[in-house]
Design a protein around this motif. Structure first.
Motif, PDB file in Angstrom:
ATOM      1  N   MET A 100      -9.727 -20.017  -9.404  1.00 53.76           N
ATOM      2  CA  MET A 100      -8.827 -19.030 -10.580  1.00 53.76           C
ATOM      3  C   MET A 100      -9.274 -17.735 -10.363  1.00 53.76           C
ATOM      4  SD  MET A 100      -6.352 -19.748 -12.650  1.00 53.76           S
ATOM      5  CE  MET A 100      -5.565 -18.127 -12.902  1.00 53.76           C
ATOM      6  N   VAL A 101     -10.733 -17.518 -10.262  1.00 52.48           N
ATOM      7  CA  VAL A 101     -11.228 -16.160 -10.056  1.00 52.48           C
ATOM      8  C   VAL A 101     -10.670 -15.723  -8.632  1.00 52.48           C
ATOM      9  CG1 VAL A 101     -13.409 -14.947  -9.366  1.00 52.48           C
ATOM     10  CG2 VAL A 101     -13.543 -16.842 -10.989  1.00 52.48           C
ATOM     11  N   LYS A 102     -10.453 -16.307  -7.700  1.00 46.98           N
ATOM     12  CA  LYS A 102      -9.848 -16.182  -6.448  1.00 46.98           C
ATOM     13  C   LYS A 102      -8.444 -15.240  -6.911  1.00 46.98           C
ATOM     14  CE  LYS A 102     -12.438 -18.516  -2.969  1.00 46.98           C
ATOM     15  NZ  LYS A 102     -12.298 -19.501  -2.011  1.00 46.98           N
ATOM     16  N   LYS A 103      -7.822 -16.130  -7.631  1.00 49.28           N
ATOM     17  CA  LYS A 103      -6.400 -15.514  -8.189  1.00 49.28           C
ATOM     18  C   LYS A 103      -6.338 -14.344  -9.132  1.00 49.28           C
ATOM     19  CE  LYS A 103      -4.190 -20.207  -8.008  1.00 49.28           C
ATOM     20  NZ  LYS A 103      -3.291 -21.159  -8.851  1.00 49.28           N
ATOM     21  N   TYR A 104      -7.282 -14.217  -9.779  1.00 47.34           N
ATOM     22  CA  TYR A 104      -7.745 -13.160 -10.868  1.00 47.34           C
ATOM     23  C   TYR A 104      -7.843 -11.976  -9.787  1.00 47.34           C
ATOM     24  CZ  TYR A 104      -8.320 -15.961 -14.941  1.00 47.34           C
ATOM     25  OH  TYR A 104      -8.289 -16.965 -16.038  1.00 47.34           O
ATOM     26  N   MET A 105      -8.849 -11.945  -8.894  1.00 42.13           N
ATOM     27  CA  MET A 105      -9.107 -10.928  -7.993  1.00 42.13           C
ATOM     28  C   MET A 105      -8.049 -10.545  -7.178  1.00 42.13           C
ATOM     29  SD  MET A 105     -12.406 -10.082  -8.485  1.00 42.13           S
ATOM     30  CE  MET A 105     -12.663  -9.011  -7.070  1.00 42.13           C
ATOM     31  N   ALA A 106      -7.320 -11.419  -6.630  1.00 45.86           N
ATOM     32  CA  ALA A 106      -5.941 -11.146  -5.877  1.00 45.86           C
ATOM     33  C   ALA A 106      -5.057 -10.078  -6.692  1.00 45.86           C
ATOM     34  CB  ALA A 106      -5.116 -12.424  -5.264  1.00 45.86           C
ATOM     35  N   ARG A 107      -4.878 -10.798  -7.919  1.00 48.67           N
ATOM     36  CA  ARG A 107      -3.881  -9.856  -8.773  1.00 48.67           C
ATOM     37  C   ARG A 107      -4.545  -8.331  -8.911  1.00 48.67           C
ATOM     38  NH1 ARG A 107      -1.119 -11.751 -14.256  1.00 48.67           N
ATOM     39  NH2 ARG A 107       0.123 -10.000 -14.563  1.00 48.67           N
ATOM     40  N   ALA A 108      -5.747  -8.330  -9.353  1.00 47.37           N
ATOM     41  CA  ALA A 108      -6.555  -6.989  -9.478  1.00 47.37           C
ATOM     42  C   ALA A 108      -6.121  -6.144  -8.158  1.00 47.37           C
ATOM     43  CB  ALA A 108      -7.753  -7.105  -9.993  1.00 47.37           C
ATOM     44  N   MET A 109      -6.768  -6.848  -7.113  1.00 47.18           N
ATOM     45  CA  MET A 109      -6.431  -5.995  -5.798  1.00 47.18           C
ATOM     46  C   MET A 109      -5.275  -5.364  -5.559  1.00 47.18           C
ATOM     47  SD  MET A 109      -9.577  -5.516  -4.775  1.00 47.18           S
ATOM     48  CE  MET A 109      -9.553  -4.861  -3.175  1.00 47.18           C
ATOM     49  N   LEU A 110      -4.108  -6.391  -5.900  1.00 51.04           N
ATOM     50  CA  LEU A 110      -2.477  -6.166  -5.817  1.00 51.04           C
ATOM     51  C   LEU A 110      -2.394  -4.947  -6.446  1.00 51.04           C
ATOM     52  CD1 LEU A 110      -0.031  -6.620  -4.295  1.00 51.04           C
ATOM     53  CD2 LEU A 110       0.529  -8.437  -6.322  1.00 51.04           C
ATOM     54  N   GLU A 111      -2.960  -4.834  -7.724  1.00 50.09           N
ATOM     55  CA  GLU A 111      -2.738  -3.404  -8.562  1.00 50.09           C
ATOM     56  C   GLU A 111      -3.241  -2.273  -8.093  1.00 50.09           C
ATOM     57  OE1 GLU A 111      -0.450  -2.953 -11.281  1.00 50.09           O
ATOM     58  OE2 GLU A 111       0.074  -5.135 -10.566  1.00 50.09           O
ATOM     59  N   CYS A 112      -4.319  -2.453  -7.329  1.00 45.45           N
ATOM     60  CA  CYS A 112      -5.283  -1.297  -6.549  1.00 45.45           C
ATOM     61  C   CYS A 112      -4.515  -1.000  -5.498  1.00 45.45           C
ATOM     62  CB  CYS A 112      -6.615  -1.774  -6.292  1.00 45.45           C
ATOM     63  SG  CYS A 112      -7.740  -1.927  -7.639  1.00 45.45           S
ATOM     64  N   LEU A 113      -3.899  -1.858  -4.708  1.00 53.35           N
ATOM     65  CA  LEU A 113      -3.106  -1.402  -3.431  1.00 53.35           C
ATOM     66  C   LEU A 113      -1.586  -0.798  -3.738  1.00 53.35           C
ATOM     67  CD1 LEU A 113      -3.512  -4.570  -1.300  1.00 53.35           C
ATOM     68  CD2 LEU A 113      -4.271  -2.366  -0.822  1.00 53.35           C
ATOM     69  N   ARG A 114      -1.165  -1.221  -4.984  1.00 52.69           N
ATOM     70  CA  ARG A 114      -0.017  -0.479  -5.603  1.00 52.69           C
ATOM     71  C   ARG A 114      -0.387   0.948  -5.799  1.00 52.69           C
ATOM     72  NH1 ARG A 114       2.468  -5.431  -9.113  1.00 52.69           N
ATOM     73  NH2 ARG A 114       3.492  -6.555  -7.159  1.00 52.69           N
ATOM     74  N   LEU A 115      -1.587   1.190  -6.716  1.00 54.44           N
ATOM     75  CA  LEU A 115      -1.986   2.458  -6.706  1.00 54.44           C
ATOM     76  C   LEU A 115      -2.106   3.368  -5.552  1.00 54.44           C
ATOM     77  CD1 LEU A 115      -2.804   4.321  -9.125  1.00 54.44           C
ATOM     78  CD2 LEU A 115      -4.929   3.647  -8.936  1.00 54.44           C
ATOM     79  N   VAL A 116      -2.805   2.804  -4.584  1.00 59.34           N
ATOM     80  CA  VAL A 116      -3.018   3.373  -3.162  1.00 59.34           C
ATOM     81  C   VAL A 116      -1.585   3.841  -2.525  1.00 59.34           C
ATOM     82  CG1 VAL A 116      -3.879   3.311  -0.936  1.00 59.34           C
ATOM     83  CG2 VAL A 116      -5.125   2.637  -2.862  1.00 59.34           C
ATOM     84  N   ASP A 117      -0.572   2.689  -2.684  1.00 58.33           N
ATOM     85  CA  ASP A 117       0.758   3.131  -2.195  1.00 58.33           C
ATOM     86  C   ASP A 117       1.405   4.174  -2.925  1.00 58.33           C
ATOM     87  OD1 ASP A 117       0.395   1.037  -0.089  1.00 58.33           O
ATOM     88  OD2 ASP A 117       1.416  -0.536  -1.108  1.00 58.33           O
ATOM     89  N   GLU A 118       1.221   4.091  -4.029  1.00 54.85           N
ATOM     90  CA  GLU A 118       1.963   5.427  -4.932  1.00 54.85           C
ATOM     91  C   GLU A 118       1.345   6.553  -4.623  1.00 54.85           C
ATOM     92  OE1 GLU A 118       1.299   4.392  -9.009  1.00 54.85           O
ATOM     93  OE2 GLU A 118       2.541   2.789  -9.105  1.00 54.85           O
ATOM     94  N   GLY A 119      -0.048   6.482  -4.355  1.00 56.81           N
ATOM     95  CA  GLY A 119      -0.440   7.814  -3.914  1.00 56.81           C
ATOM     96  C   GLY A 119      -0.178   8.356  -2.601  1.00 56.81           C
ATOM     97  N   ALA A 120       0.099   7.322  -1.785  1.00 53.88           N
ATOM     98  CA  ALA A 120       0.838   7.904  -0.514  1.00 53.88           C
ATOM     99  C   ALA A 120       2.001   8.149  -0.312  1.00 53.88           C
ATOM    100  CB  ALA A 120       0.504   6.679   0.368  1.00 53.88           C
ATOM    101  N   ASP A 121       2.714   7.611  -1.436  1.00 52.98           N
ATOM    102  CA  ASP A 121       4.115   8.057  -1.516  1.00 52.98           C
ATOM    103  C   ASP A 121       4.444   9.213  -2.142  1.00 52.98           C
ATOM    104  OD1 ASP A 121       5.202   5.611  -0.574  1.00 52.98           O
ATOM    105  OD2 ASP A 121       5.591   4.909  -2.558  1.00 52.98           O
ATOM    106  N   GLU A 122       3.290   9.812  -3.101  1.00 55.48           N
ATOM    107  CA  GLU A 122       3.469  11.051  -3.779  1.00 55.48           C
ATOM    108  C   GLU A 122       2.938  12.101  -2.958  1.00 55.48           C
ATOM    109  OE1 GLU A 122       0.943  10.979  -7.104  1.00 55.48           O
ATOM    110  OE2 GLU A 122       2.187   9.424  -8.060  1.00 55.48           O
ATOM    111  N   GLU A 123       2.256  11.736  -1.705  1.00 55.56           N
ATOM    112  CA  GLU A 123       1.959  12.690  -0.748  1.00 55.56           C
ATOM    113  C   GLU A 123       2.674  12.837   0.567  1.00 55.56           C
ATOM    114  OE1 GLU A 123      -2.396  12.891  -0.030  1.00 55.56           O
ATOM    115  OE2 GLU A 123      -2.680  12.555  -1.930  1.00 55.56           O
ATOM    116  N   GLY A 124       3.928  11.976   0.452  1.00 60.76           N
ATOM    117  CA  GLY A 124       4.597  11.789   1.560  1.00 60.76           C
ATOM    118  C   GLY A 124       4.147  11.119   2.721  1.00 60.76           C
ATOM    119  N   LEU A 125       3.038  10.232   2.380  1.00 57.66           N
ATOM    120  CA  LEU A 125       2.383   9.498   3.530  1.00 57.66           C
ATOM    121  C   LEU A 125       3.133   8.122   3.909  1.00 57.66           C
ATOM    122  CD1 LEU A 125      -1.226  10.683   2.972  1.00 57.66           C
ATOM    123  CD2 LEU A 125       0.073  11.685   4.690  1.00 57.66           C
ATOM    124  N   GLY A 126       3.687   7.528   2.619  1.00 56.32           N
ATOM    125  CA  GLY A 126       4.461   6.334   2.731  1.00 56.32           C
ATOM    126  C   GLY A 126       5.757   6.033   2.950  1.00 56.32           C
TER     127      GLY A 126
END
Length: 175
Positions: free
Chosen positions: A149-175
């Protein structure tokens, strides 16, 4: 998305702005920040799906919106204080420009918003792992859940962090 009719908001604004600013000023101790948050409350109201003319308790409704904005304000202040404290402990040779400082703070605010949107246990697991350095087994014991269950929690949290990184790349025209 429908929004509150602007005439209804104008009426609420006219009738309740002074009261709301006074309320926020008492809680904040700063009239300028209170004025900003009162304005933001009405901006939020403009984007809500609820018809302003039908509000039976407009002050209660405005207070609820303002309390959310106030909580965000205090959370942002806590983040900024923690960041400035961390900067004070850095070597003076490693200077941070005002622009870099603002970029870091904005990123921290966005990370905080993403983590706050997670279920409590997923957020706790992520923070225990990243801030406390705990392994999945130790986190599971503290949370009373399986390691899986901890692995599932971590996967969900990491997915949110990756989405944040993707948003940042999109804002800078890198995505």
């Amino acid at each position: 998305m429908s929004s509150v009719p602007s005439s209804a908001v104008a009426s609420l604004y006219r009738d309740h702005l002074g009261w709301l600013r006074t309320l926020l000023c008492r809680r904040l101790g700063c009239s300028e920040t209170a004025a900003d948050l009162a304005q933001d409350t009405f901006v939020r109201l403009l984007h809500r799906d609820r018809a302003g003319a039908d509000l039976r308790e407009p002050r209660a409704y405005l207070t609820r919106i303002a309390q959310g904005l106030l909580a965000n304000h205090w959370r942002r202040q806590d983040i900024e204080r923690a960041y400035l404290d961390a900067l004070r402990h850095r070597s003076p040779a490693v200077a941070v420009s005002p622009e870099e400082r603002q970029l870091v703070l904005e990123t921290l605010y966005r990370v905080d918003a993403r983590l706050s949107a997670l279920p409590a246990r997923a957020r706790q697991a992520f923070l225990m792992s990243r801030l406390d350095g705990l392994g999945y087994r130790a986190i599971g014991e503290r949370l009373g859940v399986s390691e899986r269950m901890v692995k599932k929690y971590m996967a969900r949290a990491m997915l949110e962090c990756l989405r944040l990184v993707d948003e940042g790349a999109d804002e800078e025209g890198l995505g």
